[in-house]
Design an enzyme around this catalytic site. Structure first.
Site, mmCIF file in Angstrom:
data_model
loop_
_atom_site.group_PDB
_atom_site.id
_atom_site.type_symbol
_atom_site.label_atom_id
_atom_site.label_comp_id
_atom_site.label_asym_id
_atom_site.label_seq_id
_atom_site.Cartn_x
_atom_site.Cartn_y
_atom_site.Cartn_z
ATOM 1 N N PHE A 125 -23.753 -3.999 3.122
ATOM 2 C CA PHE A 125 -22.790 -3.229 2.327
ATOM 3 C C PHE A 125 -23.347 -3.144 0.919
ATOM 4 C CE2 PHE A 125 -18.017 -2.467 2.943
ATOM 5 C CZ PHE A 125 -18.183 -1.916 4.196
ATOM 6 N N GLN A 151 -11.035 1.730 -8.949
ATOM 7 C CA GLN A 151 -12.224 2.211 -8.243
ATOM 8 C C GLN A 151 -11.986 3.571 -7.577
ATOM 9 O OE1 GLN A 151 -13.988 0.208 -4.538
ATOM 10 N NE2 GLN A 151 -15.460 -0.280 -6.130
ATOM 11 N N HIS A 199 -13.650 6.463 -4.923
ATOM 12 C CA HIS A 199 -14.615 6.655 -3.843
ATOM 13 C C HIS A 199 -15.041 8.114 -3.871
ATOM 14 C CE1 HIS A 199 -16.464 6.542 0.077
ATOM 15 N NE2 HIS A 199 -16.314 5.237 0.090
ATOM 16 N N LEU A 201 -10.146 8.387 3.677
ATOM 17 C CA LEU A 201 -11.498 7.924 3.398
ATOM 18 C C LEU A 201 -12.509 8.471 4.409
ATOM 19 C CD1 LEU A 201 -13.046 5.890 1.551
ATOM 20 C CD2 LEU A 201 -12.792 4.252 3.407
ATOM 21 N N GLU A 237 -18.932 5.820 3.645
ATOM 22 C CA GLU A 237 -20.265 5.992 3.110
ATOM 23 C C GLU A 237 -21.292 6.224 4.217
ATOM 24 O OE1 GLU A 237 -20.116 3.548 -0.477
ATOM 25 O OE2 GLU A 237 -22.127 2.921 0.109
ATOM 26 N N ARG A 241 -21.824 4.535 -5.632
ATOM 27 C CA ARG A 241 -20.538 5.233 -5.544
ATOM 28 C C ARG A 241 -20.062 5.833 -6.859
ATOM 29 N NH1 ARG A 241 -16.276 1.432 -2.214
ATOM 30 N NH2 ARG A 241 -17.373 1.559 -0.236
ATOM 31 N N HIS A 288 -9.345 4.634 -5.004
ATOM 32 C CA HIS A 288 -9.545 3.817 -3.803
ATOM 33 C C HIS A 288 -9.025 2.389 -3.923
ATOM 34 C CE1 HIS A 288 -11.220 2.777 0.024
ATOM 35 N NE2 HIS A 288 -12.146 1.996 -0.463
ATOM 36 N N ARG A 318 -15.084 -3.664 -7.878
ATOM 37 C CA ARG A 318 -15.066 -4.453 -6.644
ATOM 38 C C ARG A 318 -16.210 -4.038 -5.724
ATOM 39 N NH1 ARG A 318 -12.615 -3.178 -1.125
ATOM 40 N NH2 ARG A 318 -12.907 -1.043 -1.812
HETATM 41 C C1 LIG Z 1 -8.959 3.336 3.376
HETATM 42 C C2 LIG Z 1 -9.246 1.960 2.881
HETATM 43 C C3 LIG Z 1 -10.241 1.206 3.468
HETATM 44 C C4 LIG Z 1 -10.493 -0.093 3.022
HETATM 45 N N1 LIG Z 1 -11.506 -0.790 3.609
HETATM 46 C C5 LIG Z 1 -11.798 -2.030 3.147
HETATM 47 C C6 LIG Z 1 -12.870 -2.773 3.736
HETATM 48 O O1 LIG Z 1 -13.551 -2.317 4.661
HETATM 49 N N2 LIG Z 1 -13.127 -4.008 3.246
HETATM 50 C C7 LIG Z 1 -12.393 -4.567 2.224
HETATM 51 O O2 LIG Z 1 -12.671 -5.697 1.854
HETATM 52 N N3 LIG Z 1 -11.362 -3.884 1.677
HETATM 53 C C8 LIG Z 1 -11.048 -2.637 2.104
HETATM 54 N N4 LIG Z 1 -10.016 -1.955 1.520
HETATM 55 C C9 LIG Z 1 -9.126 -2.643 0.572
HETATM 56 C C10 LIG Z 1 -8.156 -3.585 1.321
HETATM 57 O O3 LIG Z 1 -7.760 -2.976 2.515
HETATM 58 C C11 LIG Z 1 -6.897 -3.939 0.513
HETATM 59 O O4 LIG Z 1 -7.256 -4.356 -0.762
HETATM 60 C C12 LIG Z 1 -6.092 -5.070 1.149
HETATM 61 O O5 LIG Z 1 -5.834 -4.786 2.492
HETATM 62 C C13 LIG Z 1 -4.780 -5.349 0.412
HETATM 63 O O6 LIG Z 1 -4.012 -6.294 1.130
HETATM 64 P P1 LIG Z 1 -2.643 -6.892 0.544
HETATM 65 O O7 LIG Z 1 -2.112 -7.813 1.572
HETATM 66 O O8 LIG Z 1 -2.891 -7.441 -0.808
HETATM 67 O O9 LIG Z 1 -1.698 -5.635 0.395
HETATM 68 P P2 LIG Z 1 -1.117 -4.596 1.490
HETATM 69 O O10 LIG Z 1 -1.801 -4.673 2.785
HETATM 70 O O11 LIG Z 1 -1.079 -3.289 0.799
HETATM 71 O O12 LIG Z 1 0.354 -5.108 1.739
HETATM 72 C C14 LIG Z 1 1.390 -4.946 0.806
HETATM 73 C C15 LIG Z 1 2.691 -5.364 1.430
HETATM 74 O O13 LIG Z 1 3.702 -5.440 0.446
HETATM 75 C C16 LIG Z 1 4.881 -4.824 0.900
HETATM 76 N N5 LIG Z 1 5.619 -4.377 -0.287
HETATM 77 C C17 LIG Z 1 5.139 -3.746 -1.372
HETATM 78 N N6 LIG Z 1 6.117 -3.565 -2.279
HETATM 79 C C18 LIG Z 1 7.241 -4.098 -1.765
HETATM 80 C C19 LIG Z 1 8.594 -4.232 -2.224
HETATM 81 N N7 LIG Z 1 8.976 -3.788 -3.420
HETATM 82 N N8 LIG Z 1 9.507 -4.819 -1.401
HETATM 83 C C20 LIG Z 1 9.129 -5.275 -0.183
HETATM 84 N N9 LIG Z 1 7.873 -5.189 0.283
HETATM 85 C C21 LIG Z 1 6.940 -4.621 -0.495
HETATM 86 C C22 LIG Z 1 4.412 -3.742 1.834
HETATM 87 O O14 LIG Z 1 5.417 -3.415 2.751
HETATM 88 C C23 LIG Z 1 3.225 -4.423 2.499
HETATM 89 O O15 LIG Z 1 3.673 -5.206 3.589
HETATM 90 C C24 LIG Z 1 -9.750 -0.640 1.952
HETATM 91 C C25 LIG Z 1 -8.765 0.110 1.354
HETATM 92 C C26 LIG Z 1 -8.546 1.423 1.769
HETATM 93 C C27 LIG Z 1 -7.556 2.241 1.016
#
Ligand SMILES: Cc1cc2nc3c(=O)[nH]c(=O)nc-3n(C[C@H](O)[C@H](O)[C@H](O)COP(=O)(O)OP(=O)(O)OC[C@H]3O[C@@H](n4cnc5c(N)ncnc54)[C@H](O)[C@@H]3O)c2cc1C
Ligand code: FES
Lengths: 231, 574
Positions: free
Chosen positions: B122, B239, B241, B251, B254, B287, B352, B387
């Protein structure tokens, strides 16, 4: 911009005795999806329209519904393939909370009933060794996004409210096929009257699955496994 | 008011990877976890992550020499030295254990010939260290964690409150007492009391018009901490993309360029050749450089509809596209109605990832006792100014576990309940919600959403500059004012999505204001933050974290030191 007519089955438990269709004129540009159309109505015409959404990219499983009499994800269904009049109803076989939002309680309960978690007593500080061939056994079983389209299209879930449903039985096979799993009662959670024996091989689940999976075939696999064991 | 007598307990806001990992840790410590999520946990944005998760396992034949120390150094360099180095090292080290553990829990990782977890290269990594489960890594990780949570749920250690919208954290004098939430299905408002609360609400992509994020990623969750008195940190680092699908901004990985795809303008020319910093590497330049040059090209009028360029894969031939890029093909067909074997894919740069977030220390503690934050909603900071792909999934499980552990320990301590504070808060929030609901002002919230997303996209995007940032700040402050005049037409109780969006909008506006304040004051270019008027990195003045705190109804800007205990800042060159 192209014009579409969205005919949506609406139901508000606070006001309505019965669900009724409402019609909306929806202008959408090339490449738009049914979800885009629903948002147009919500923002421009009638904010009281309720529907579920999250990823808008066919990975989260929020937006399963009945579109022109087939079960689809709203976010991945292009409007241009649907004709100028689009009929939208909630996912079947589950109680409606409001409009296109259904109560998934039964769906999740049956999912939980097959004990959908790997039990392993492995304590080493390295990963389990799983050959690529062993890992391949899980292909077609792990990609499920639990959207409920198979559940809503299955005639057995409609007739028998105790039937676990294709989604739960696919998950069941996912664990019976995983060589790392050490849960003793694993087979029993799905091999029962309301489980794999309930399936009538209609294969609707395979037809509607947005990820091209086949719960029906997974169920057959399990059936064969246990019948072979018996004889 | 609900006062569960069975203490101790921890409230977790968010059911993504961070929230679920925290819940498992709490349950393991014998503390009951209450998980609140506005969508079913499996619908969280984490499910969409594709490429993989970085971890120095050394499983790839070309990466046997890899170590968590090297992973740390790559991450710090990638972050343009704004990372807190001690926290970065902790993530890279503990990450190994977390990944092994999640494999033991059943995660279906792809495998090497020897049967070990497969790893691929990566951007920004010295060795191939990105572990993956096909191109559905987030889905595999999230399902595995949810499954283990179901096991502990059946033992009564975790309870889920799906489709509950948390609207406020109860805190007073820097002590946390719980949260206020309402049930989206019934609009029932409740104060849920607990000593310890973890914010795991994910990123803020949707303050931008064009984002790869799920529609629910509004950043409102960050405002829960911010309004309770926990500052935001480094919010200006966003960030972008370079290749997201025009229209939906889904998305386009890449890999499409890696396999030989071309980026072309409306004259059919590979425009990257026209820019000195991408003329050599062309489509394989980093990127941020491709994203910047693509925007420049569109601004010159050489794009289509002033909004996109084309990603041409046709010369690769149908066979190669089907074999190597089936996912990209499926997405283009489903979401743009275009088969890349026959036509080029319309793409544009899009938001992103949110590097900034709620300011926490290495233990995931905020400045409020009992309030923790982790994952994309928090800023530890392990990503610094930029990141590396694959590091955020690692962050979610490492700091999710740390938050779960520390919050549980804290929850086991003396229980403090201040009924009058809770009651006062509950009344205030109930009133705020009714006021939004019964509002009948002239403005619709959609106009505010559109204006916010356009302002942030156009003025606080890939290129930034003093005057545009000033305008943005003015616009956003104007919108915060206008928000008071919105009107809602849906007065229903059940699944009232108009109310949901209006509540989210308030939070999105406030964190956007903090973002612009940070961007305006940071007069340098570092990582993802590119100032046309200050194109160089300036360690002397800006090797520090931006801090925005919300006191008595207005935001205040400050700064905070960066931990540089492991390596000295140097120029970031690849
Ligand atoms: C298309 C895409 C591809 C990606 N691919 C990668 C990758 O290959 N590798 C990598 O390392 N990272 C990747 N990322 C980044 C990564 O996916 C995220 O940073 C990570 O999953 C975030 O996880 P989280 O648990 O912090 O938040 P989230 O998974 O966003 O979860 C947030 C949670 O909070 C809840 N919530 C929010 N506000 C409230 C509220 N007010 N009341 C109640 N519930 C609430 C939501 O319901 C949800 O359950 C990618 C991101 C994108 C957009
Ligand atoms: S919104 Fe996620 S699958 Fe449709």
């Amino acid at each position: 911009m192209n014009r579409y007519i969205f005919k949506i089955l609406r139901f508000n438990p606070e006001k309505d005795k019965k669900a009724r269709f409402a019609e909306y004129q929806v202008p959408l540009r090339e490449g738009s999806t049914v979800l885009d159309g629903l948002f147009y109505i919500h923002k421009q015409v009638d904010p009281s329209l309720s529907f579920r959404f999250s990823c808008r990219g066919s990975v989260c499983g929020s937006c399963a519904m009945n579109i022109n009499d087939s079960h689809r994800l709203a976010c991945e269904t292009q409007v241009k393939n649907l004709g100028s009049s689009i009929k939208i109803m909630p996912l079947r076989h589950l109680p409606v909370i409001k409009d296109l939002v259904v109560d998934m309680e039964r769906f999740w309960q049956s999912y939980e009933s097959i004990k959908p978690y790997l039990v392993s007593n492995s304590v080493n500080d390295k990963e389990n060794i799983v050959s690529p061939a062993e890992r391949k056994r899980l292909d077609g079983l792990i990609e499920c996004i639990l959207c409920g389209l198979c559940f809503g299209s299955c005639p057995v879930t409609a007739l028998n409210e105790n039937y676990l449903g294709p989604h739960a039985l696919l998950k069941h096979t996912r664990f019976t096929e995983d060589l790392r799993d050490e849960y003793k009662g694993r087979l029993k959670t799905g091999v029962k009257k309301e489980g794999v024996w309930g399936c009538r091989n209609v294969f609707n689940c395979q037809e509607v699955c947005p990820k091209n999976l086949s719960p029906a075939r997974a169920i057959i696999k399990t059936k064969l496994k246990v019948t072979r064991k018996k004889f | 008011m609900e006062n569960e007598k069975l203490l101790p307990q921890v409230i977790i806001i968010g059911g993504g990877l961070t929230g679920l990992r925290a819940a498992l840790e709490a349950a393991k410590s014998g503390v009951k976890a209450f998980v609140f999520s506005k969508v079913h946990p499996l619908r969280s944005h984490s499910v969409a992550a594709q490429g993989g998760v970085n971890v120095a396992l050394g499983n790839n034949a070309e990466g046997r020499e890899d170590s968590w120390e090297l992973h740390t150094r790559d991450t710090i360099k990638g972050g343009d030295f704004l990372n807190d180095q001690d926290a970065t090292a902790l993530m890279c080290k503990e990450g190994i254990e977390r990944i092994i553990e999640i494999e033991h829990w059943g995660c279906p990782f792809s495998r090497t010939e020897e049967g070990r977890i497969a790893q691929r290269p990566f951007g920004g990594g010295t060795f191939p260290r990105t572990a993956y489960a096909a191109d559905r890594t987030g889905h595999a990780l999230l399902n595995t964690l949810y499954e283990q949570c179901i096991r502990l749920k059946s033992e009564g250690l975790i309870t889920f409150h799906d489709e509950w919208h948390v609207v406020s954290v109860i805190a007073s004098d820097a002590i946390c007492y719980g949260v206020i939430a309402y049930n989206l299905k019934t609009r029932e408002v409740r104060a849920v009391i607990s000593n310890a609360v973890i914010i795991a609400t994910g990123g803020a992509g949707r303050i931008y018009r064009n984002s790869t994020n799920a529609l629910i990623n509004t950043g409102m969750g960050m405002s829960l901490g911010y309004l309770a008195g926990a500052p935001l940190k480094d919010m200006e680092f966003i960030q972008f993309h370079p290749t997201t699908l025009y229209g939906s901004n889904i998305l386009i990985s890449e890999g499409s360029r890696g396999e030989g795809g071309f980026l072309i303008n409306k004259y059919g020319k590979r425009y990257l050749a026209e820019y000195p910093d991408s003329a050599k590497a062309m489509e394989m330049a980093p990127r941020d450089i491709i994203a910047r040059n693509t925007v420049r090209e569109i601004q010159k009028g050489n794009g289509f509809d002033n909004s996109y360029v084309l990603l041409d894969l046709r010369h690769l031939g149908g066979e190669k596209i089907e074999e190597r890029l089936p996912g990209i093909r499926e997405l283009s067909i489903k979401f743009a109605g275009i088969d890349p074997i026959e036509n080029p894919i319309p793409v544009q740069p899009g938001q992103h990832y949110t590097m900034g977030g709620i300011d926490v220390n290495i233990n995931t503690e905020t400045n409020i006792k009992g309030l923790y934050a982790a994952g994309e909603a928090a800023c530890v900071s392990v990503h610094g100014a930029n990141r590396l792909g694959g590091n955020s999934l690692l962050e979610t499980i490492v700091f999710g576990a740390i938050a779960g552990r520390n919050a549980s320990e804290y929850a086991k301590g003396d229980y403090h309940l201040n009924e009058s504070i809770v009651k006062e808060h509950e009344e205030k929030e109930t009133e705020r919600l009714s006021k939004i609901l019964s509002s009948n002002g002239e403005k619709t919230q959609w106009d505010i959403w559109n204006a916010l997303q356009a302002t942030v996209m156009e003025k606080v995007g890939i290129f930034r500059e003093k005057n545009k940032l000033k305008e943005a700040l003015e616009n956003i402050r104007g919108l915060i004012n206008t928000y008071k005049d919105i009107g809602l037409t849906d007065k229903g109780r059940s699944m009232n999505m108009e109310l949901y969006w209006a509540v989210e909008l308030h939070g999105s506006l406030l964190i956007s204001e903090a973002l612009v304040m940070g961007a305006l004051s940071r007069e340098e270019s570092r990582g993802s933050h590119f100032r046309e008027d200050f194109p160089q990195r300036d360690d002397e003045n800006f090797l520090k974290h931006t801090i925005v705190s919300y006191n008595n109804g207005s935001p205040a800007l400050g700064y905070k030191d960066v931990d540089t205990s492991i390596m000295k800042p140097e120029e970031r060159k690849y």
